[in-house]
Design a protein around this motif. Structure first.
Motif, PDB file in Angstrom:
ATOM      1  N   ALA A  45      -1.055   1.574   2.217  1.00  0.00           N
ATOM      2  CA  ALA A  45       0.180   0.965   2.715  1.00  0.00           C
ATOM      3  C   ALA A  45       0.050   0.556   4.180  1.00  0.00           C
ATOM      4  O   ALA A  45       0.744  -0.356   4.644  1.00  0.00           O
ATOM      5  CB  ALA A  45       1.352   1.924   2.536  1.00  0.00           C
ATOM      6  N   ALA A  46      -0.821   1.233   4.917  1.00  0.00           N
ATOM      7  CA  ALA A  46      -0.990   0.909   6.338  1.00  0.00           C
ATOM      8  C   ALA A  46      -1.340  -0.560   6.524  1.00  0.00           C
ATOM      9  O   ALA A  46      -0.738  -1.265   7.356  1.00  0.00           O
ATOM     10  CB  ALA A  46      -2.074   1.802   6.949  1.00  0.00           C
ATOM     11  N   SER A  80       5.772   2.348  -3.602  1.00  0.00           N
ATOM     12  CA  SER A  80       7.200   2.229  -3.303  1.00  0.00           C
ATOM     13  C   SER A  80       7.554   2.687  -1.891  1.00  0.00           C
ATOM     14  O   SER A  80       8.697   2.521  -1.451  1.00  0.00           O
ATOM     15  CB  SER A  80       8.012   3.039  -4.319  1.00  0.00           C
ATOM     16  N   PHE A  81       6.584   3.262  -1.145  1.00  0.00           N
ATOM     17  CA  PHE A  81       6.863   3.725   0.216  1.00  0.00           C
ATOM     18  C   PHE A  81       6.667   2.623   1.256  1.00  0.00           C
ATOM     19  O   PHE A  81       6.929   2.839   2.438  1.00  0.00           O
ATOM     20  CB  PHE A  81       5.960   4.918   0.561  1.00  0.00           C
ATOM     21  N   ASP A  82       6.193   1.456   0.829  1.00  0.00           N
ATOM     22  CA  ASP A  82       5.905   0.371   1.789  1.00  0.00           C
ATOM     23  C   ASP A  82       7.133   0.000   2.611  1.00  0.00           C
ATOM     24  O   ASP A  82       7.068  -0.085   3.852  1.00  0.00           O
ATOM     25  CB  ASP A  82       5.407  -0.871   1.046  1.00  0.00           C
ATOM     26  N   LEU A  83       8.251  -0.278   1.946  1.00  0.00           N
ATOM     27  CA  LEU A  83       9.455  -0.721   2.658  1.00  0.00           C
ATOM     28  C   LEU A  83       9.973   0.342   3.624  1.00  0.00           C
ATOM     29  O   LEU A  83      10.238   0.036   4.790  1.00  0.00           O
ATOM     30  CB  LEU A  83      10.538  -1.140   1.664  1.00  0.00           C
ATOM     31  N   ALA A  88      10.889   2.131   9.115  1.00  0.00           N
ATOM     32  CA  ALA A  88      10.755   3.204  10.104  1.00  0.00           C
ATOM     33  C   ALA A  88       9.999   2.709  11.339  1.00  0.00           C
ATOM     34  O   ALA A  88      10.376   3.012  12.493  1.00  0.00           O
ATOM     35  CB  ALA A  88      10.030   4.395   9.485  1.00  0.00           C
ATOM     36  N   ILE A  89       8.922   1.949  11.140  1.00  0.00           N
ATOM     37  CA  ILE A  89       8.137   1.425  12.269  1.00  0.00           C
ATOM     38  C   ILE A  89       8.960   0.440  13.082  1.00  0.00           C
ATOM     39  O   ILE A  89       8.996   0.494  14.325  1.00  0.00           O
ATOM     40  CB  ILE A  89       6.851   0.763  11.741  1.00  0.00           C
ATOM     41  N   LEU A 110       5.625  -3.899  -0.665  1.00  0.00           N
ATOM     42  CA  LEU A 110       5.529  -5.114   0.145  1.00  0.00           C
ATOM     43  C   LEU A 110       4.288  -5.921  -0.222  1.00  0.00           C
ATOM     44  O   LEU A 110       3.195  -5.366  -0.396  1.00  0.00           O
ATOM     45  CB  LEU A 110       5.465  -4.764   1.636  1.00  0.00           C
ATOM     46  N   GLY A 111       4.470  -7.226  -0.337  1.00  0.00           N
ATOM     47  CA  GLY A 111       3.332  -8.128  -0.433  1.00  0.00           C
ATOM     48  C   GLY A 111       2.845  -8.443   0.970  1.00  0.00           C
ATOM     49  O   GLY A 111       3.552  -8.200   1.956  1.00  0.00           O
TER      50      GLY A 111
END
Length: 513
Positions: A45-46, A80-83, A88-89, A110-111
């Protein structure tokens, strides 16, 4: 240095765990570090988040970024943690006001271009979020219809990370509302299968009706072309309608498996799952490091059909023994224990021998050893969990060409609905969460399956002659109770008991045990 906290959730089995996503932005080497017991797809995800933020047109300064997903004792998997990580960032960077993320839950993949992609497991997450007093759930637009089924919670369906940022900054207003359960309009699907198509198998149809009426497991034995699969597939057309609670429970399971229709998320028709004999244990029970629902859970509240039963590996069939009794499947992993519902009707079909012609010795080309080895693939403990065993004889030419009108599935289903209502009312009056006779335990069987002296004598004779097990004894009583309910009889009479015993004679005929 700046920090922020965003809430999301993860599905574990059929349950939900809330996850706290913390982001810390500070001066230092420009690294992106993620911690919190993460699977490989979460670690990836990073790169997705960093690229999505850049392609959304937002500035991402070269600073030290640390993201923590807590609690650290729970394994995180999926995209599902991407968004929530991105939000948060951006909040820590000051691009989103902290006050606007309060009482909100974020979930979505996220794409690289910043698009929000649908994810599985939305419905159970939204239901649990509502219980935890969360006011708003922000998710991919493709998941919005599914999320709205929960009702009583605001659902925001966004197409991109840019839309989410604009909404949280008050620059965009979505068309949202406090949903009261979404679109639950019944969609009438025309059945292509019907029991009216069948000819010459009245006894088999009768047994199928009894099986569905009481939720009993059902085994069909007969030569090829005798209508076994035809009967099993038409059993889906006589299943009673699901209540809203049942529909929601089944939809939750399918949501976790990622099998929900985006346009019509609510599953209104009872499942009918036909499993090929090459299926593995994991395919049936559910597999993976963090298990997802298997076929027996996808068949919850419906029918699981196993065609060519002896062709299944014996180890695969044996894993069904526990869920057939307990109506659930428990999967143990190093990271935790998972429980999935598995209250289904097992319908199985098989030939009596490898060539399918036994016991017609004039046509059967199998040796006695081949026949016994074939039948021995089905163990006695497995057979004991079958309530109704019936033989599907070869259909004659006269039966196929007769003009005799047979009952339609609609007529049979009407009787089944009436019978199920009798059972449900009986158990509700006693304060029990039981809906069909097959769900009765030993105490309930003793209470609701009382026999007169004639019935006791009949059952004692059958028990001793057929060398029944204690489990088979209780199965006979439950089936007899269902047959009595079909006759709207308060008591179990001798004729009901004799018919129920008759459905236990077939395994003695072929297996001799």
């Amino acid at each position: 240095m700046s920090t922020s906290t965003v809430f999301t959730a993860a599905v574990r089995g059929i349950g939900v765990e809330f996850i706290c996503v913390e982001a810390d932005i500070s001066n230092g080497l420009p690294v992106f570090h993620m911690v919190g017991y993460l699977s490989s797809e979460v670690k990836e995800a990073a790169e997705r988040v960093r690229t999505a933020i850049k392609n959304t047109g937002l500035e991402y300064p070269p600073k030290r970024t640390v993201v923590n997903l807590s609690p650290a004792t729970i394994k995180k998997k999926g995209a599902s943690f991407d968004l929530p990580i991105a939000v948060a960032i951006l909040t820590a960077l000051g691009k989103i006001p902290k006050k606007t993320i309060k009482d909100k839950l974020f979930i979505g993949e996220l794409g690289l271009d910043g698009r929000l992609l649908k994810v599985p497991g939305i419905l159970p997450i939204v239901i649990e979020a509502k219980e935890m007093q969360v006011k708003t759930c922000i998710m991919p637009k493709e998941n919005a219809a599914e999320g709205s089924l929960a009702g009583g919670i605001e659902i925001i369906g966004a197409e991109s990370l840019k839309e989410v940022c604009m909404y949280l900054n008050g620059e965009s207003i979505f068309s949202t509302s406090l949903c009261s359960g979404g679109n639950r309009k019944k969609h009438q699907m025309k059945e292509t299968l019907d029991f009216a198509d069948m000819q010459g198998q009245e006894a088999v149809e009768r047994a199928a009706e009894i099986a569905v009426s009481g939720g009993h497991n059902f085994l069909l034995v007969g030569p090829p072309g005798s209508g076994k699969s035809m009967t099993a597939k038409r059993m889906a057309t006589i299943l009673p309608p699901m209540s809203l609670e049942e529909s929601m429970e089944v939809t939750k399971i399918y949501s976790i498996a990622g099998l929900v229709d985006t346009k019509r998320p609510l599953i209104e028709k009872r499942p009918f799952r036909s499993v090929h004999h090459t299926a593995t244990k994991a395919a049936l029970t559910g597999g993976g490091l963090v298990p997802s629902p298997g076929e027996i859970s996808l068949a919850h509240s419906g029918v699981l059909f196993l065609d060519e039963l002896p062709e299944f590996r014996k180890t695969v069939l044996e894993v069904l023994r526990q869920p057939l009794e307990e109506k659930k499947i428990e999967i143990n992993r190093v990271h935790g224990n998972y429980t999935f519902p598995a209250n289904f009707i097992l319908v199985a079909a098989m030939n009596p021998c490898p060539c399918g012609c036994y016991p017609d010795m004039e046509r059967c080309v199998c040796s006695p050893v081949q026949i016994q080895n074939y039948l021995r693939k089905i163990s006695q403990p497995f057979l004991d969990r079958i309530d109704i065993c019936v033989e599907a004889p070869r259909v004659t030419y006269e039966e196929l060409t007769t003009k005799k009108k047979t009952e339609s599935s609609a007529d049979i289903r009407e009787r089944i609905v009436r019978t199920r209502r009798i059972q449900k009312n009986r158990f509700l009056e006693s304060g029990m969460e039981i809906y069909t006779n097959s769900m009765m335990g030993i105490k309930e069987t003793e209470t609701f399956c009382l026999l007169d002296n004639e019935g006791k004598n009949i059952l004692q004779q059958a028990f001793e002659t057929m060398k029944l097990t204690a489990r088979s004894y209780h199965k006979i009583l439950k089936v007899a109770r269902t047959i009595a309910d079909m006759d709207e009889s308060e008591n179990i009479h001798a004729k009901h008991l004799r018919e129920a015993i008759g459905y236990r004679t077939l395994d003695k005929k072929y297996w001799g045990r």
